[in-house]
Write a protein that holds these residues in place. Structure first.
Motif: not given
Length: 554
Positions: A16-22, A29-33, A36-41, A53-55
């Protein structure tokens, strides 16, 4: 393989950090999904995502802060790679030494300038020790060669003429006073421009660093100074140690100046092959001594990982970078290695390992066992004809060729890119990577960015597989009962495997291809087995003379 969920969630945070979000934009939830898809989780359900999410938010803030922390390229991580599996793999003595004088001459010396350029270090050593030429005369001759021919090859980034001539005069004064430092006394050389030298730019071959000055001498340069060698040029390299393209041009192969010299020790191999320097210093992370030595027809010695200090050298991969000589003979390569193999704790990965170098003998005891990578050398591949002929020569010399098989390599090559991305994170985050010459998928800017998407867990797991690979290679040596083996320089997995395990190798010319450029064969040895490798390569070179061929026009 069961991986703890908290560790994989850290990987999601990295992605998520690598995507460069502010940093002030809340994760959803959509960000995490998506991450996870890119990472194969594929094991997270909706409730687990909400719980995480908080963590993930906190981790993102930490990663943002970490990414903005300035770190010097030379600062090593606490993860220290050591190729040694057992204490008995280390040399019995920690002493490093070299012969005090050049070896006996096999033919009369000729000090004529036309022949000077092709002399080996050993022969030049006689010329200087016997006072047939002064250190300054030899140094001036090679500086003249560089000024005349280097522009055609684009193999020099910076001449160090002022430093070189001052050093030559000082070494001549020492000779006059009866002080002789050994066979490297007064011998000029060039260094790949990732090695720092006081008073001169150290560009790493890359436009963002072309004005960079690092006000120290790299450990290798210090040690060569002590041995009496004279730095006359900082030689070209593929930008940040990839390929043969730097910010000035493409380094050319003296055998065919329309083609590149390969890399990344591009200028080192090109300059030695063209007779512009008697020897040069190169580096290898994954083929950067072997490959240009193959293309240019030089002798390239890649030492055991940790034998040679990298202090003052650009870091690309802390667990894979190695510094070694590129020369015109195996005997010269061993001599130069002995000069730069002194232990230096300033390199956190340095290993205190002795090396008592002796001039190699070309006589082979009949029945001496030498491995050959049977399955790979029996395949149909480029250079097979030259390699097969080389095997016959080795048999004629008296070696008993013994089949050896290496394990299949694990898919862990991304470890190099991850370490490189860490070494140059500031370049990526500043977008100054846009200044690098090569902007294609298979080049550093894209590789750096892509490596940010590798989870830390995957790097650790790859490191564990690397350990298994080390154990498997050690077992292969033991089962074949050999100290060294012969392998194709390019067309096998030996190059990748042994760069991962830290084993030494020496690459020597073994013929010419249909295009009129050199081919090579490689001898790979046990950890710290460089003397054995030099002995084998020297015997082969004495029997074949491929190392005596030189490109026309130089």
């Amino acid at each position: 393989m069961n991986i703890p969920k908290p560790l994989l969630l850290t990987g999601i945070a990295l992605l998520i950090f690598a995507f460069g979000m502010a940093i002030n934009e809340a994760l959803t939830k959509s960000d995490v999904e998506t991450a996870a898809k890119v990472l194969g989780i594929d094991f997270l359900d909706d409730d687990e995502i909400e719980l995480a999410l908080p963590g993930l938010e906190r981790q993102r803030e930490t990663l943002q802060e970490l990414g903005q922390t300035p770190l010097n390229n030379g600062l090593s991580p606490t993860l220290i790679f050591n190729p040694v599996l057992r204490a008995e793999q280390l040399p019995a003595s920690k002493t490093v030494s070299a012969p005090a004088a050049p070896p006996p001459l096999s033919s009369p010396l000729c000090a004529d300038g036309g022949w000077l350029k092709w002399m080996t270090v050993a022969r030049l050593g006689h010329l200087i020790r016997d006072r047939k030429a002064s250190c300054r005369e030899v140094t001036e001759a090679f500086i003249k060669r560089l000024k005349l021919k280097a522009p055609e090859l684009h193999c020099v980034i910076t001449l160090t003429e002022e430093r070189a001539l001052a050093r030559a005069d000082a070494l001549d004064a020492e000779l006059a006073a009866g002080k002789y430092r050994g066979p490297l006394h007064g011998i000029p050389y060039g260094a790949k421009d990732l090695l720092a030298a006081k008073g001169y730019p150290t560009t790493w071959g890359a436009a963002p660093y072309k004005d960079q000055t690092i006000d120290v001498d790299a450990s290798v340069i210090e040690q060569l100074d002590d041995a009496g060698a004279i730095l006359i040029a900082k030689l070209s390299m593929g930008a940040l140690a990839w390929g043969d393209v730097w910010y000035g041009e493409m380094t050319r192969n003296p055998w065919d100046t329309e083609k590149g010299s390969s890399g990344s020790s591009a200028g080192s191999a090109s300059a030695v092959a063209a007779g512009l320097v008697p020897f040069a210093i190169g580096t290898e992370t994954l083929g950067s001594i072997v490959s240009p030595s193959t293309v240019c027809g030089t002798t390239g010695l890649r030492p055991t990982f940790g034998r040679v200090s990298r202090h003052g050298a650009m870091a690309l991969s802390w667990s894979m970078d190695k510094i070694g000589p590129i020369t015109r003979s195996a005997a010269d390569a061993g001599l130069v290695l002995a000069a730069i193999a002194n232990y230096d704790p300033r390199d956190a990965h340095a290993i205190e390992a002795g090396f008592q170098y002796e001039w190699p003998t070309t006589r082979v005891k009949a029945g001496t066992r030498l491995g050959y990578y049977k399955s790979r050398m029996e395949r149909d591949y480029p250079f097979r004809s030259q390699d097969s002929t080389a095997l016959e020569v080795l048999k004629e010399l008296g070696y008993e060729l013994v089949p050896i098989e290496l394990p299949e390599e694990p898919n862990i090559g991304f470890m190099l890119n991850v370490e490189a991305a860490a070494a140059f994170e500031s370049l990526t985050r500043s977008n100054k990577d846009d200044e690098l010459t090569r902007q294609i998928a298979n080049a550093w800017p894209n590789a750096f960015r892509t490596a940010h998407f590798v989870p830390a867990v995957a790097y650790v797991q790859a490191s564990r597989l690397r350990r298994q690979l080390m154990e498997d290679v050690d077992k292969a040596f033991a089962e074949a009962d050999v100290d060294a083996y012969v392998n194709p320089s390019w067309h096998s997995n030996s190059l990748f495997i042994t760069n991962m395990t830290g084993h030494p190798s020496i690459t020597v010319p073994n013929g010419m291809n249909e295009e009129g450029t050199p081919t090579s064969i490689t001898f790979t040895g046990k950890l710290f087995g460089e003397q054995s490798l030099v002995n084998i390569a020297a015997a082969y070179q004495a029997a074949t003379q491929w190392d005596d061929l030189h490109p026309e026009g130089f």
